[in-house]
Structure formats: C-alpha cells, structure tokens
Design a protein around this motif. Structure first.
Motif, PDB file in Angstrom:
ATOM      1  N   VAL A  85      12.761  23.251  26.311  1.00  0.00           N
ATOM      2  CA  VAL A  85      12.760  22.563  24.982  1.00  0.00           C
ATOM      3  C   VAL A  85      11.770  21.489  25.072  1.00  0.00           C
ATOM      4  O   VAL A  85      12.029  20.731  26.072  1.00  0.00           O
ATOM      5  CB  VAL A  85      13.916  22.155  24.481  1.00  0.00           C
ATOM      6  N   ARG A  86      10.861  21.140  24.225  1.00  0.00           N
ATOM      7  CA  ARG A  86      10.074  20.072  24.314  1.00  0.00           C
ATOM      8  C   ARG A  86      10.895  18.865  24.491  1.00  0.00           C
ATOM      9  O   ARG A  86      11.793  18.613  23.671  1.00  0.00           O
ATOM     10  CB  ARG A  86       9.182  20.078  23.055  1.00  0.00           C
ATOM     11  N   ALA A  87      10.574  17.940  25.318  1.00  0.00           N
ATOM     12  CA  ALA A  87      11.015  16.685  25.743  1.00  0.00           C
ATOM     13  C   ALA A  87      11.051  15.778  24.699  1.00  0.00           C
ATOM     14  O   ALA A  87       9.921  15.135  24.388  1.00  0.00           O
ATOM     15  CB  ALA A  87      10.620  16.161  26.981  1.00  0.00           C
ATOM     16  N   CYS A  88      11.951  15.406  23.785  1.00  0.00           N
ATOM     17  CA  CYS A  88      11.888  14.536  22.858  1.00  0.00           C
ATOM     18  C   CYS A  88      13.347  13.835  22.636  1.00  0.00           C
ATOM     19  O   CYS A  88      14.202  14.811  22.560  1.00  0.00           O
ATOM     20  CB  CYS A  88      11.019  14.759  21.596  1.00  0.00           C
ATOM     21  N   GLN A  89      13.674  12.758  22.065  1.00  0.00           N
ATOM     22  CA  GLN A  89      14.806  12.335  21.563  1.00  0.00           C
ATOM     23  C   GLN A  89      15.705  12.974  20.785  1.00  0.00           C
ATOM     24  O   GLN A  89      16.827  13.585  20.753  1.00  0.00           O
ATOM     25  CB  GLN A  89      15.063  10.918  21.194  1.00  0.00           C
ATOM     26  N   GLU A  90      15.014  13.561  19.767  1.00  0.00           N
ATOM     27  CA  GLU A  90      15.429  14.378  18.760  1.00  0.00           C
ATOM     28  C   GLU A  90      16.131  15.688  19.210  1.00  0.00           C
ATOM     29  O   GLU A  90      17.329  16.146  18.674  1.00  0.00           O
ATOM     30  CB  GLU A  90      14.414  14.598  17.546  1.00  0.00           C
ATOM     31  N   ASN A  91      15.284  16.417  20.092  1.00  0.00           N
ATOM     32  CA  ASN A  91      15.654  17.666  20.535  1.00  0.00           C
ATOM     33  C   ASN A  91      16.953  17.461  21.311  1.00  0.00           C
ATOM     34  O   ASN A  91      17.921  18.422  21.305  1.00  0.00           O
ATOM     35  CB  ASN A  91      14.565  18.347  21.168  1.00  0.00           C
ATOM     36  N   ALA A  92      16.784  16.341  22.211  1.00  0.00           N
ATOM     37  CA  ALA A  92      18.008  16.231  23.315  1.00  0.00           C
ATOM     38  C   ALA A  92      19.300  16.001  22.509  1.00  0.00           C
ATOM     39  O   ALA A  92      20.323  16.453  22.824  1.00  0.00           O
ATOM     40  CB  ALA A  92      17.385  15.155  24.033  1.00  0.00           C
ATOM     41  N   GLU A  93      19.304  14.934  21.779  1.00  0.00           N
ATOM     42  CA  GLU A  93      20.357  14.653  20.896  1.00  0.00           C
ATOM     43  C   GLU A  93      20.906  15.790  20.174  1.00  0.00           C
ATOM     44  O   GLU A  93      22.230  16.038  20.185  1.00  0.00           O
ATOM     45  CB  GLU A  93      20.168  13.400  19.693  1.00  0.00           C
ATOM     46  N   ARG A  94      20.203  16.607  19.438  1.00  0.00           N
ATOM     47  CA  ARG A  94      20.583  17.847  18.748  1.00  0.00           C
ATOM     48  C   ARG A  94      21.279  18.807  19.795  1.00  0.00           C
ATOM     49  O   ARG A  94      22.266  19.267  19.166  1.00  0.00           O
ATOM     50  CB  ARG A  94      19.502  18.505  17.854  1.00  0.00           C
ATOM     51  N   LEU A  95      20.463  19.019  20.848  1.00  0.00           N
ATOM     52  CA  LEU A  95      21.151  19.920  21.877  1.00  0.00           C
ATOM     53  C   LEU A  95      22.603  19.268  22.348  1.00  0.00           C
ATOM     54  O   LEU A  95      23.571  20.122  22.244  1.00  0.00           O
ATOM     55  CB  LEU A  95      20.297  19.952  22.899  1.00  0.00           C
ATOM     56  N   LEU A  96      22.738  18.138  22.705  1.00  0.00           N
ATOM     57  CA  LEU A  96      23.780  17.569  23.355  1.00  0.00           C
ATOM     58  C   LEU A  96      24.996  17.470  21.857  1.00  0.00           C
ATOM     59  O   LEU A  96      26.205  17.726  22.412  1.00  0.00           O
ATOM     60  CB  LEU A  96      23.447  16.121  23.627  1.00  0.00           C
TER      61      LEU A  96
END
Lengths: 448, 344
Positions: free
Chosen positions: A289-300
């Motif tokens: 997944v592209r590294a960015c805060q939004e993606n990481a937060e949504r995944l977590l």
C-alpha cells in the motif's frame, strides 16, 4: 462465475445468424433477418399440403415440390425462357423474389397456396400459373420468373452448402480471439479485490516463487514469531535494507508460513513505485500500500497486521559500507499513528537482506533520466537482468521483538512531539542493538 | 403565473403541511430529469421548479418549468425573481456537463460563471438550502493520493483540463458563498463517476468501446456510483438538513482491468509516453470521449472515502462498485445487440 455469464461466451452474444448464405448473397435489400422467418412460414404451410395431397404430387401437378422434374417438361411452355437459370440454382435465385416485395408477399403466398390447391391437373394449372406469373411481375420490378418464385415453397436447406468457408470466416470475423486474449491477460486475477487492491488469487499464484526464495535461496530463519498477536491490529516496524527491497514480501511470507494464524501482512511501500508502470500495479495486487498516514490509519483501524519501514528510501539507498546502520526513522509518523490508534508496535530486525543486494554504487544520471530516487548497481542486478533481482544467496534472519504497548498513551499525545521523538529513538535504538547483536553472532554471510 | 391558480388548490388538498419548494437548475440533465420524477412522487415536496433551456419530459403536475439559460448575462435577476415568486426553499444546482466538451468557452460560461449567477441570485433572494452537484474526479488522479481521499483533501484536478477547472471554480465560489452566507445551508455532493443502465456520460462511452484503451503497466483501482444511488443521495440532501461536503461513492473498488473484463470488453494497453499524444490527437479529431488529461485516471488512484456521507448524511449506497459495473454491463450488452434503445 460472472465471468462465465458475462461477455466471454464467444457465440452467446452474437445476433442469431440468419443461417441462409443464399439469402445473404442474393438479398438486394438489407432484409436478411426478416427474410428467413417469412420464408420459413410458407415452407411450413406447404408441408401439410403435401401430406394432405399425396395423390396430386404423384400426378406431377405439384410444381413446387419437384422443381427439377417438372420444369423442363414440355407442357411448361411459359417457363421455357427461364428454364436454364432455374435449373442452375432454382432455390438460391428464389430469395430475391421473396424479398423484393416484402409488403405484399404474404398475400401472394396465400394466393399461391390457393392456386396450388386448385391445381389438380397440369393442364388445368397452366392458366393459373400464367395468372400468377403476371401477378408477380407486376409486384416485383426486376422481371422475376413466376416459376422460380414458386420455388420459395421448397425448403432452402441445400443452399447452406454453397458456403463451405462461412463458418471459418465467421470465427475469424468475430471478436472471439480478441476476447480470449483479454481473458488471458487477466487469467490469474480475482474478480474482486479488497479496499487497498490486494488480489488474493494473484497473490496466491506468486506464493511458490516467494516460498522458493524463502526456503531455498535465502533460507530465512525466524525468531519470536509468537510476539505477533494472533488477532487485532499490530504494527511491525522493521529496518529497511538491500538495494532492491524484498523485506516486505519476505516478512509477509514469514507470517503466512510460520505464524499460527497465518496472518495476512500489508506493508507500506514508498511513493515512487506507484509512479512507474508495472511496479505499482504489481505490488498493489500482492498487498503493498502506498505509504501515507491516511492509508496506514485506515488499515490499522480495520485491525490489519501492518509492516512499516520508517527509514524509507534512505534505508535502501545507502551504500554497502553503511550496511546495518539504521537511518533516521522518518519524523516519527509511525509512533504518532500507533498512539492515535492504540496499536502495539513489534520491532522487527532483518539480517541478511543487505548482503542480498549490496549496492556497489548508484547511477545518478540514470536515476535522473528515469525519475527514480536511485538506480542501484549491485553485483547481480543490471548484469543478470531479471534473474539478478533474486540477488546473492545470503542467509536471512528475521527477529520479532517483544511488542511495545501504546495503550498507556492517550490519542491526543500523538501531537506531543517530545514524547513521539523519545519513543521513536527508543524504538530505533532497540532495533539497532538487536541488529548489532545478530551481526556479532553471525559467523558467515552465506551459511549463517 | 397563470397555472399557479390551477396548482395551488391541488397542492393544498394533497399535502396538508405545506411541503417544500425545490428548484433545480439543469433540470433536463440526467440527474435533474430523474430527480423530478422522484420528487413528483414525494408528498413532502409541494412544488418543483425546473430551470433549464428545455422542458424535462418527466415534469408532472407539481413541476413548473422556467426557461432559463445560465449563460445569459442578466440571468441572476431573473433567477432571483423566480425564487421570490415561487418561494423556493431548496435549490439544487445541477447545471453542469456530465462529459467533457469541445465547446469549452460555452462550458466555462455555463459552469463557472453560471454558478456565480446562481449564487448571486441566492444572495439577492436567499434560499434555505443550496445543494451542489460536484465530482470526486476533481481531487485529481495522482500517485501521491491516499487510497481513500477524505473531503478535506485539496481539489487538485488537472489544471490543463477546462472540464475539471470549471467545476473546481464552481466549488470554490460555492465554498466562499457558504462562508459568507450563514443563512443558507450549503451541501456539496461529490459524486463518484456514475454508471448504470440508463445514464450516458464519457465513462459509459469509454467502456462501451470494443477495445478499451488502457495505460500499459498501470491498473488503478476504480470506484463508481450507481445512478440510483446518485439520485438517492440528492434526495437525501433535499430531505435532510446536513450542511457540508460529502463524497458520494459506491462501496468497494475494482482494478480497471477487472472493470473491463466485467464489461466483456478488451483492454488495449498503450505505453504512457505515447498514450498522451494519441489521446490528444483523438480528442482533437473528436474521436474520443475525453481529453488527454483523463489519461491520468487510467494511471493513478482517484478513490474517495464515503464514510462521512455514511455517518452524517446516512447515505448507504445500495449498489457496490462491482454491482454498478454489472448493471451497466447488462444494459450495454442489450444496446450492443440493438435490443435496447440507446437513449433512455
């Protein structure tokens, strides 16, 4: 299953083929579709007549049923001028007559039937036929022969054999092969992907390759996999290494093969891979997944098992002499994220990946040309082509450290820069010390 | 004015509490036409004011049509007059083009300047609620986009694209109107690209090609909205007072290659360095449905996050992205076999 239903049936979507090449060939107007239907109706109508009046047929008074036998007969005087043509292709030529006057054709056929019913005797049928001929001439402009018109009633089946190559032409003309090609291009793909583009079928197809690299080439050794919780969100923070990074995929393989729950790992990949053809689409299907805060937060927030490489490009772009020297851990975004979402962090240490792809030097000019952050020159990579991507068979070791709980902090503390920085440094130091420890314990790069 | 006498007694007998008066600009567009049909059946709406250059065919007993051309200079005064005389409560501003056009000067007058006229009319004679039709493609496709764009993400649609720029300008003036006019509730609905059995836009034409050009090596995740959900979102915005900006999207995403497979078409991958010149040439020759700036959407992500609409507007899409594609495909295949009229 929708694949079967939709679009890929080579013949299902076609128009019903008007099955009469004769009609196609001869048809002056574009009435190919209605013509067969109209032709079929009188043919059917004629059939019961034949059954009802077998006697008249035998008497030779049924011109429609036996054209070849009857037409050249001496009594058929008005037919004489038409006879040669009629013999050549009586059925095929009949079609234009049937089609040239579509509006009144049904009435003509009805009359025709009535006339034929009356015609018990050849001699008696003569004037009737003459009348019919004149009637048809008035109907049809390009001088049709009445007797040939009668042949409409004969079944048109034999004419199909006129076009032996029709089936082949139809096959080549259809988009069947193009569709096959379209299917082949995505034959190993799932019908649905998850929100971030992980394609389970595609990933499964590539598993043997990763298994081979994992088991045979790099002989990955695992320690402390039990530190990864069986369920719930978790962030694996690892050192990033090797000029061509395989650590994300190997970490995913390790969790799939060794973890009791076979957890699916999503990992964050640098922005630049998504700029380029193939790389971004390919890694995305495998789970990156592209590294960015939004993606990481949504995944977590969806309780994913997420791997992060806080060093980013700096970690993989460092020269070989700086191997296993952890770079700056970003700006602590991963710590903020973990505090905000209450995610435990599992520090992960990977040894061996640096020697897999030791970066000899970077090609600055090439990287500027391609727009890449760096183009690595390793002992194997540009030299051996795609095979060189596998690198050297250095032995890998992956150590999962004890999880660091983040529940103690309130989400607002993610904005506490001092705290974030301190936690970040602590995490970095713990991974660095594990690295040093593992390197000291290692006897050989290739034998472990 | 004359038929007001005919209408009001009916309205009063049918709707005991006085219902809303809903005005629509662009009433003869796909959304406007169908919304009029939906609102005609709704007792909570007492009157529909249709504003367009053509009378929508769905206009029924409750609808009053005014011929209004937003590209005319004095149109704001006329609109204010209509708002006052009809006592418009809710205004749906939907006078936008659903597909890029070559007549970009006219499109600019209609979309960007037309929105200014409409807002000026709203300043002169305030309406209680203003709803704007916008698009998620205005965020722009980029490799730096997060997988799900929130409403707070800046609108970075391609600056070379007049189609996107006019709509972004319209959104900007509406945003400043919302700031300066606290008396009006402003709801902006950013709709994902609409697919469905009857809708026609650049996307349905793109997917309707036998060979669908794609960009080699790129397979972005796509997100669509079913036409029924698009209408449902506008109806929700009319019925509920929820100011703000909302992404209206279908659930789930699909890679472009899968979309093409589901529609039974064949992808034609073209390397991106030659794709842009080809797209430009085809657009100039009026052979393609979208200008070359739309190639970006075949390369990179432009997927929006619909959580805010779910939580605040209570918008639950009935169709997922996949179902929208399949529903579109069913009728497209009927159209291919000429069993369905092309214009609904």
């Amino acid at each position: 299953m929708a694949r079967k239903v939709l679009g890929n049936d080579p013949f299902g979507g076609d128009n019903p083929k008007p099955a009469a090449p004769a009609a196609k060939k001869a048809a002056p107007a574009k009435k190919a579709a209605p013509a067969p239907a109209k032709k079929a109706a009188p043919a059917k109508k004629a059939a019961p007549d034949t059954a009802k009046k077998p006697a008249s047929v035998e008497k030779g008074a049924a011109p429609a049923k036996k054209p070849e036998g009857v037409w050249p007969a001496p009594e058929a005087a008005p037919v004489a001028e038409a006879a040669p043509v009629a013999e050549a292709a009586p059925v095929a030529e009949a079609a234009p007559v049937a089609e040239a006057a579509p509006p009144s054709i049904a009435s003509v056929i009805a009359q025709l039937d009535a006339l034929l019913d009356q015609a018990k005797d050849p001699a008696e049928s003569r004037p009737l036929l003459d009348r019919l001929a004149s009637r048809l001439r008035s109907l049809v402009q390009p001088e049709p022969e009445p007797e040939r018109a009668l042949a409409v009633d004969a079944p048109a089946a034999p004419a199909v054999h006129d076009e032996p190559f029709d089936a082949a032409r139809e096959l080549l003309g259809s988009d069947y092969y193009l569709r096959r090609w379209g299917q082949t291009a995505i034959r190993d793909r799932s019908e649905e992907v998850d929100d971030f583009g992980l394609d389970p079928d595609y990933a499964r197809r590539w598993q043997p390759v990763w298994d081979l690299l994992y088991d045979r080439w790099w002989r990955v050794e695992i320690e402390g996999i039990e530190n990864v919780p069986a369920t719930g969100r978790v962030a694996l923070v690892a050192n990033h290494s090797g000029a061509i990074p395989f650590d994300g995929i190997m970490l995913a393989t390790a969790l799939r093969k060794e973890h009791p729950n076979a957890r699916t790992l999503r990992w964050l990949a640098e922005d630049f891979v998504f700029h380029f053809p193939f790389a971004g689409a390919y890694l995305n299907r495998l789970g990156a997944v592209r590294a960015c805060q939004e993606n990481a937060e949504r995944l977590l927030r969806k309780d994913a098992c997420l791997a992060l490489f806080p060093e980013g490009v700096k970690g993989i772009a460092k020269p070989y002499r700086e191997r296993y020297q952890l770079q700056r851990f970003g700006r602590g975004g991963h710590i903020k994220l973990a505090i905000r979402t209450g995610t435990p962090i599992v520090p992960v240490t990977i040894v061996g990946a640096e020697e897999t792809h030791p970066m000899l030097f970077q090609s600055g000019r090439l990287s500027k040309m391609l727009g890449l952050p760096f183009v690595p020159i390793t002992p194997t990579f540009p030299l051996l082509g795609p095979l060189g991507l596998a690198g050297l068979p250095a032995r890998w070791k992956i150590v999962f450290g004890a999880p660091i709980a983040m529940d103690a902090y309130r989400p607002e503390q993610s904005e506490d820069h001092v705290l974030v920085n301190r936690l970040n440094e602590k995490l970095r130091e713990s991974i660095q010390s594990t690295l040093d420890q593992l390197l000291r314990a290692r006897h050989s790069v290739f034998k472990g | 004015m004359t038929d007001k006498k005919d209408h009001d007694p009916h309205a009063v007998t049918k709707v005991t509490p006085p219902g809303r008066v809903v005005a629509l600009t662009g009433a003869d567009g796909f959304l406007g036409r169908n919304l009029i049909g939906l609102l005609e059946d709704d007792d909570r709406v007492s009157r529909i004011v249709a504003l367009d250059v053509e009378r929508p065919a769905t206009a029924g007993r409750k609808t009053r049509f005014y011929k209004v051309d937003l590209t005319q200079p004095r149109v704001d005064a006329r609109l204010a007059e209509i708002f006052a005389s009809e006592q418009v409560d809710t205004l749906l501003h939907m006078a936008f083009l659903s597909s890029p056009t070559h007549a970009s000067a006219w499109a600019h007058e209609l979309e960007s300047v037309g929105t200014l006229h409409v807002l000026n009319a709203c300043r002169e004679r305030p309406v209680r609620k203003f709803v704007l039709w916008s698009h998620t493609i205005l965020y722009g496709a980029s490799p730096r986009n997060p997988n799900f764009l929130p409403e707070t993400h800046p609108l970075r649609g391609h600056s070379e694209s007049r189609f996107l720029r006019d709509k972004i300008e319209a959104e900007q003036v509406v945003a400043s109107f919302a700031r300066t006019s606290p008396g009006t509730l402003v709801t902006v609905l950013r709709l994902a690209p609409i697919l469905g059995p009857t809708v026609k836009n650049y996307l349905t034409r793109y997917l309707g090609r036998t060979m669908v050009p794609t960009v080699m090596g790129f397979d972005p995740l796509m997100q669509f909205l079913h036409e029924v959900d698009a209408l449902a979102a506008f109806k929700l915005a009319v019925m509920r007072d929820v100011p703000g900006v909302f992404n209206i999207v279908g659930d789930g995403v699909l890679p472009l290659s899968t979309v093409i497979q589901l529609t039974g078409r064949i992808g034609l991958p073209i390397p991106h360095p030659v794709m842009y010149p080809i797209a430009r040439a085809l657009w100039t020759a009026q052979l393609s449905e979208a200008p070359p700036t739309f190639v970006d959407y075949a390369r990179w992500l432009c997927v929006a996050d619909g959580d805010k609409a779910l939580n605040e507007l209570k918008f639950h899409p009935a169709f997922t992205t996949r179902e929208a594609v399949l529903d579109y495909t069913h009728s497209q295949r009927m159209r291919d076999a000429r069993l369905l009229r092309t214009t609904p």
